[in-house]
Design a protein around this motif. Structure first.
Motif, short mmCIF file in Angstrom:
data_model
loop_
_atom_site.label_atom_id
_atom_site.label_comp_id
_atom_site.label_asym_id
_atom_site.label_seq_id
_atom_site.Cartn_x
_atom_site.Cartn_y
_atom_site.Cartn_z
N MET A 1 22.00 6.29 13.67
CA MET A 1 21.61 7.33 12.74
C MET A 1 20.09 7.43 12.73
O MET A 1 19.40 6.42 12.81
CB MET A 1 22.12 7.01 11.35
CG MET A 1 21.72 8.07 10.35
SD MET A 1 22.01 7.60 8.64
CE MET A 1 20.92 6.24 8.47
N GLY A 64 23.17 11.93 14.03
CA GLY A 64 23.74 10.87 14.84
C GLY A 64 23.14 10.91 16.23
O GLY A 64 22.35 11.79 16.57
N PHE A 115 29.48 8.63 13.78
CA PHE A 115 28.44 8.09 14.66
C PHE A 115 29.06 7.69 15.95
O PHE A 115 28.75 7.02 16.74
CB PHE A 115 27.72 6.90 14.00
CG PHE A 115 26.97 7.32 12.77
CD1 PHE A 115 25.80 8.02 12.86
CD2 PHE A 115 27.45 7.00 11.53
CE1 PHE A 115 25.11 8.40 11.73
CE2 PHE A 115 26.76 7.36 10.40
CZ PHE A 115 25.59 8.07 10.48
#
Length: 115
Positions: A1, A64, A115
């Motif tokens: 992230m 992401g 993610f």
């Protein structure tokens, strides 16, 4: 992230075009949100400031890894967005990335991010 905040200077005499651009994004939010998914952008916010007589736009995002770059998009909303960008953003100023020091996202929100 990755959480980012970047500042861009607006070209002189482009105030009304910037206002048109930001209104355009707000008016077409459903299409904007579709493109953010492909970019793996979970949050994106644009801020506006006048500082010492100059106008600036700030982009804040949480994203992401591995998302598509907006420059590679063929979606009509991104093409129009980049047209506004070319007309309004001062390439001579470049961009200023502010340093990320703390990212506060509750765990239940993080868990919902792909993610």
């Amino acid at each position: 992230m990755k959480a980012e905040l970047t500042r861009y200077r607006v070209k002189p005499d482009k105030s009304s075009k910037v206002e048109e651009w930001l209104n355009f994004l707000n008016e077409h939010m459903a299409d904007v949100l579709v493109t953010l998914e492909g970019e793996k952008v979970y949050v994106e916010t644009i801020f506006y400031e006048i500082l010492n007589g100059e106008e600036f736009l700030y982009w804040y995002s949480v994203r992401g890894e591995g998302g598509m770059n907006v420059d590679d998009s063929t979606h009509w909303i991104d093409i129009k967005h980049l047209e506004y960008w070319e007309e309004c953003i001062d390439p001579g100023f470049g961009s200023v990335d502010l340093d990320t020091k703390v990212v506060m996202i509750p765990e239940k929100v993080r868990a919902s991010m792909d993610f």
